[in-house]
Design a protein around this motif. Structure first.
Motif, PDB file in Angstrom:
ATOM      1  N   ALA A   1      36.376  44.810  40.791  1.00 62.14           N
ATOM      2  CA  ALA A   1      36.584  45.813  41.666  1.00 62.14           C
ATOM      3  C   ALA A   1      37.581  45.338  43.198  1.00 62.14           C
ATOM      4  O   ALA A   1      38.457  46.161  43.525  1.00 62.14           O
ATOM      5  N   VAL A   2      37.195  44.200  43.565  1.00 57.70           N
ATOM      6  CA  VAL A   2      38.116  43.756  44.741  1.00 57.70           C
ATOM      7  C   VAL A   2      39.431  43.670  44.282  1.00 57.70           C
ATOM      8  O   VAL A   2      40.439  44.157  45.108  1.00 57.70           O
ATOM      9  N   ALA A   3      39.813  43.006  43.400  1.00 56.27           N
ATOM     10  CA  ALA A   3      41.230  42.498  43.040  1.00 56.27           C
ATOM     11  C   ALA A   3      42.036  44.080  42.542  1.00 56.27           C
ATOM     12  O   ALA A   3      43.161  44.012  43.020  1.00 56.27           O
TER      13      ALA A   3
ATOM     14  N   PRO B   1      41.865  34.459  38.352  1.00 59.10           N
ATOM     15  CA  PRO B   1      41.352  33.895  36.793  1.00 59.10           C
ATOM     16  C   PRO B   1      40.679  35.041  36.396  1.00 59.10           C
ATOM     17  O   PRO B   1      39.677  35.607  36.987  1.00 59.10           O
ATOM     18  N   GLY B   2      40.718  35.355  35.108  1.00 55.27           N
ATOM     19  CA  GLY B   2      39.927  36.499  34.279  1.00 55.27           C
ATOM     20  C   GLY B   2      40.304  38.024  34.587  1.00 55.27           C
ATOM     21  O   GLY B   2      39.712  38.667  33.891  1.00 55.27           O
ATOM     22  N   LEU B   3      41.549  37.971  35.077  1.00 57.29           N
ATOM     23  CA  LEU B   3      42.106  39.272  35.318  1.00 57.29           C
ATOM     24  C   LEU B   3      43.415  39.506  34.746  1.00 57.29           C
ATOM     25  O   LEU B   3      44.298  38.639  34.793  1.00 57.29           O
TER      26      LEU B   3
ATOM     27  N   ARG C   1      44.139  46.146  45.345  1.00 60.11           N
ATOM     28  CA  ARG C   1      45.495  45.601  45.498  1.00 60.11           C
ATOM     29  C   ARG C   1      46.465  45.170  44.211  1.00 60.11           C
ATOM     30  O   ARG C   1      47.696  45.568  44.091  1.00 60.11           O
ATOM     31  N   THR C   2      45.982  44.752  43.246  1.00 57.95           N
ATOM     32  CA  THR C   2      46.781  44.140  42.027  1.00 57.95           C
ATOM     33  C   THR C   2      46.579  44.967  40.792  1.00 57.95           C
ATOM     34  O   THR C   2      47.694  44.653  39.960  1.00 57.95           O
ATOM     35  N   GLU C   3      45.552  45.952  40.657  1.00 62.04           N
ATOM     36  CA  GLU C   3      45.665  46.688  39.656  1.00 62.04           C
ATOM     37  C   GLU C   3      45.524  46.154  38.281  1.00 62.04           C
ATOM     38  O   GLU C   3      46.024  46.320  37.460  1.00 62.04           O
ATOM     39  N   GLN C   4      44.820  44.871  38.410  1.00 65.04           N
ATOM     40  CA  GLN C   4      44.227  44.035  37.217  1.00 65.04           C
ATOM     41  C   GLN C   4      43.026  44.134  37.045  1.00 65.04           C
ATOM     42  O   GLN C   4      42.177  44.155  37.846  1.00 65.04           O
ATOM     43  N   TRP C   5      42.747  44.282  35.748  1.00 64.00           N
ATOM     44  CA  TRP C   5      41.428  44.530  35.144  1.00 64.00           C
ATOM     45  C   TRP C   5      40.813  43.439  34.569  1.00 64.00           C
ATOM     46  O   TRP C   5      41.547  42.554  34.254  1.00 64.00           O
ATOM     47  N   ALA C   6      39.696  43.202  34.147  1.00 58.60           N
ATOM     48  CA  ALA C   6      39.019  42.131  33.557  1.00 58.60           C
ATOM     49  C   ALA C   6      39.609  42.060  32.302  1.00 58.60           C
ATOM     50  O   ALA C   6      39.737  42.836  31.529  1.00 58.60           O
ATOM     51  N   ASN C   7      39.769  40.526  31.776  1.00 53.34           N
ATOM     52  CA  ASN C   7      40.192  40.365  30.461  1.00 53.34           C
ATOM     53  C   ASN C   7      38.961  39.397  29.807  1.00 53.34           C
ATOM     54  O   ASN C   7      38.031  39.385  30.423  1.00 53.34           O
ATOM     55  N   VAL C   8      39.369  39.117  28.509  1.00 52.99           N
ATOM     56  CA  VAL C   8      37.891  38.742  27.939  1.00 52.99           C
ATOM     57  C   VAL C   8      37.415  37.201  28.501  1.00 52.99           C
ATOM     58  O   VAL C   8      36.622  36.729  28.398  1.00 52.99           O
ATOM     59  N   ASP C   9      38.420  36.601  29.369  1.00 54.76           N
ATOM     60  CA  ASP C   9      38.116  35.491  29.861  1.00 54.76           C
ATOM     61  C   ASP C   9      37.129  35.351  30.861  1.00 54.76           C
ATOM     62  O   ASP C   9      36.308  34.679  31.028  1.00 54.76           O
ATOM     63  N   LEU C  10      36.956  36.516  31.435  1.00 56.39           N
ATOM     64  CA  LEU C  10      35.960  36.668  32.504  1.00 56.39           C
ATOM     65  C   LEU C  10      34.683  37.130  31.864  1.00 56.39           C
ATOM     66  O   LEU C  10      33.797  36.756  32.308  1.00 56.39           O
ATOM     67  N   ALA C  11      34.871  38.092  30.965  1.00 57.90           N
ATOM     68  CA  ALA C  11      33.699  38.334  30.067  1.00 57.90           C
ATOM     69  C   ALA C  11      32.965  37.002  29.404  1.00 57.90           C
ATOM     70  O   ALA C  11      31.880  36.782  29.552  1.00 57.90           O
ATOM     71  N   LEU C  12      33.943  36.229  28.952  1.00 58.76           N
ATOM     72  CA  LEU C  12      33.373  34.847  28.253  1.00 58.76           C
ATOM     73  C   LEU C  12      32.804  33.875  29.306  1.00 58.76           C
ATOM     74  O   LEU C  12      31.910  33.234  29.143  1.00 58.76           O
ATOM     75  N   ALA C  13      33.425  33.914  30.838  1.00 56.75           N
ATOM     76  CA  ALA C  13      32.813  33.288  31.701  1.00 56.75           C
ATOM     77  C   ALA C  13      31.388  33.903  32.246  1.00 56.75           C
ATOM     78  O   ALA C  13      30.401  32.760  32.538  1.00 56.75           O
ATOM     79  N   VAL C  14      31.267  34.907  32.043  1.00 52.55           N
ATOM     80  CA  VAL C  14      29.732  35.516  32.419  1.00 52.55           C
ATOM     81  C   VAL C  14      28.939  34.811  31.338  1.00 52.55           C
ATOM     82  O   VAL C  14      27.630  34.419  31.758  1.00 52.55           O
ATOM     83  N   LEU C  15      29.054  34.828  30.163  1.00 51.93           N
ATOM     84  CA  LEU C  15      28.485  34.342  29.060  1.00 51.93           C
ATOM     85  C   LEU C  15      28.094  32.872  29.443  1.00 51.93           C
ATOM     86  O   LEU C  15      26.862  32.430  29.336  1.00 51.93           O
ATOM     87  N   SER C  16      29.190  32.180  29.634  1.00 48.62           N
ATOM     88  CA  SER C  16      28.903  30.521  29.991  1.00 48.62           C
ATOM     89  C   SER C  16      28.004  30.342  31.112  1.00 48.62           C
ATOM     90  O   SER C  16      27.386  29.320  31.275  1.00 48.62           O
ATOM     91  N   VAL C  17      28.359  31.033  32.197  1.00 48.73           N
ATOM     92  CA  VAL C  17      27.828  30.732  33.583  1.00 48.73           C
ATOM     93  C   VAL C  17      26.331  31.190  33.438  1.00 48.73           C
ATOM     94  O   VAL C  17      25.326  30.361  33.682  1.00 48.73           O
TER      95      VAL C  17
ATOM     96  N   VAL D   1      36.737  34.808  47.790  1.00 51.09           N
ATOM     97  CA  VAL D   1      37.311  33.892  46.527  1.00 51.09           C
ATOM     98  C   VAL D   1      38.532  34.757  46.210  1.00 51.09           C
ATOM     99  O   VAL D   1      39.399  33.823  45.996  1.00 51.09           O
ATOM    100  N   VAL D   2      38.445  36.116  46.169  1.00 50.22           N
ATOM    101  CA  VAL D   2      39.669  36.612  45.515  1.00 50.22           C
ATOM    102  C   VAL D   2      40.757  36.385  46.395  1.00 50.22           C
ATOM    103  O   VAL D   2      42.006  36.105  46.244  1.00 50.22           O
ATOM    104  N   ALA D   3      40.390  36.536  48.076  1.00 50.98           N
ATOM    105  CA  ALA D   3      41.366  36.186  48.831  1.00 50.98           C
ATOM    106  C   ALA D   3      41.994  34.784  49.032  1.00 50.98           C
ATOM    107  O   ALA D   3      43.306  34.893  48.986  1.00 50.98           O
TER     108      ALA D   3
END
Length: 437
Positions: A357-359, A318-320, A362-378, A306-308
């Motif tokens: 972890a996967v992203a 999204p979310g990073l 290569r990208t040195e981007q970490w989780a933002n609040v949108d990804l945490a919010l997505a965990v809650l909604s999913v 998915v990240v690829a």
């Protein structure tokens, strides 16, 4: 009135000013002076003689000097806007100098919102809407075409609430606070219940909050987002998400609110401006994209493909990533911590960590609040746009805080100058176009 150009200069050590003297040195009304106190910008002390409050002359002078600073040339007041609400510094987020995550872990959304407005933390604070206001908002929402999104419903609800508030044009602090305490519950309770749930389903189980806990905004919003019954940990996670998202300095929607407030638009109109900016795909809708990405990871059983796919198509994952934080968004950190105690969120939480972890390789981007919010909604069986609804309801409290600040500033100050790039005048009138065939 005292000459502000020398306010506070040469103040004697330990000199105390009366309320009238301090207000004159700052060039403000006494009500504004006490607003500075509630926001932590000034400290006051009761006069031992019982004749009111006194203020440190040196502190008043320092605030006066800060207030006199002009914006950068050509900025029109927009390059730097004074605010005492949110500080983002050192990879942390602070509300009025207090760690946002700690606040969210120990207090409910309503308590933090009211504290942000008033400077006083009152435990047990609840917001309720008058029945007639709520009825009007529900009629407005119900009149929208089928398929209307939550952003459309929230805008309709806030307009209806405004029409029902005859004192909405009173921009005095108490009147604005009264409108805010009506507006937020109206936005939530005007939304239709999630399919399969009753209008107050789950309200009686509002996170074991004791008597009256069913009135928590989080409990009422839950029934609008999902038909599932909440457990205590899930409801607490939603409450924490609302608290963490209350404000984030001068985001695009918050700037829109302040521009509206600078024209002396009433608080409902200012919030409407924020909702309009939030509707953009690069702002409020970001959590929906993270929701869909997280769902795809769960369906495919691995984050790597998915990240690829995201990176191959030239899109950000999204979310990073967040330009204000060099590492993981501290709001995501706090919300992940709450979600770790939600049994139903285990798989979604693991998937989110896998995406990060996967992203990060290569990208040195970490989780933002949108990804945490997505965990809650999913994990809670919510629709992809649920995160946008949570974001909008939460941020309304922050928008009100910024509007309150802006009402105390000079009117119409947020007016930048345009840099004209068109053809130089004078030019002749353009020739008329031929009639359409």
């Amino acid at each position: 009135m005292a000459d502000q150009s020398s306010a506070g200069d040469g103040a004697a050590a330990g000199e105390r000013l009366t309320t009238r003297e301090a207000a004159e040195r700052l060039g403000v009304k006494p009500a504004t002076l006490y607003a500075y106190v509630s926001r932590g910008q000034l400290t006051s002390r009761r006069d031992p003689g019982g004749r009111g409050s006194t203020f440190d002359a040196a502190e008043v002078g320092a605030l006066a000097r800060r207030s006199r600073r002009e914006p950068a040339p050509g900025g029109g007041g927009l390059q730097q806007i004074r605010t005492g609400i949110t500080l983002i510094d050192g990879g942390r987020c602070w509300f009025r100098g207090v760690d946002a995550g700690e606040l969210a872990r120990h207090h409910h959304y309503e308590e933090i919102a009211d504290w942000l407005w008033t400077g006083t933390l009152r435990t047990g604070t609840r917001f309720t809407a008058p029945p007639e206001t709520l009825a009007a908002a529900r009629r407005a929402v119900g009149a929208l075409p089928p398929g209307s999104g939550s952003a459309d419903r929230l805008r309709a609800a806030v307009i209806a609430a405004a029409v029902m508030d005859p004192v909405r044009f009173d921009l005095g602090r108490d009147a604005v606070l009264g409108s805010a305490r009506i507006m937020i519950p109206t936005l939530v309770d005007a939304l239709p219940p999630a399919a399969g749930g009753g209008p107050e389903a789950g309200g009686a189980r509002a996170g074991a909050g004791g008597a009256g806990a069913e009135r928590l905004i989080a409990a009422r919003l839950w029934t609008r987002l999902t038909a599932r019954e909440p457990d205590e940990a899930s409801l607490r996670a939603l409450d924490m998400a609302l608290a963490l998202l209350i404000d984030h300095d001068l985001a695009a929607s918050t700037l829109a609110v302040r521009v509206a407030a600078s024209t002396r638009a009433h608080p409902y109109a200012a919030v409407s401006a924020g909702l309009g900016a939030l509707d953009g795909p690069l702002h409020g809708a970001a959590s929906g994209l993270a929701h869909r990405t997280l769902t795809e990871v769960l369906e495919r059983g691995a984050a790597g493909p998915v990240v690829a796919d995201q990176l191959r198509s030239g899109r950000r994952v999204p979310g990073l990533g967040h330009h204000l934080y060099p590492g993981r968004d501290p709001r995501a950190e706090a919300l992940f911590g709450a979600l770790a105690g939600v049994p139903a969120a285990r798989e979604a939480l693991e998937a989110a960590h896998a995406i990060e972890a996967v992203a990060a390789r290569r990208t040195e981007q970490w989780a933002n609040v949108d990804l945490a919010l997505a965990v809650l909604s999913v994990a809670s069986g919510m629709r992809p746009e649920a995160g946008e609804t949570v974001f909008a309801v939460a941020r309304t409290a922050g928008w009100i805080a910024h509007a309150l600040e802006e009402y105390e500033e000079g009117a119409l100050r947020l007016r930048p100058s345009g840099h004209y790039t068109g053809p130089r005048p004078p030019l002749p009138l353009p020739p008329p176009a031929p009639p359409r065939p």
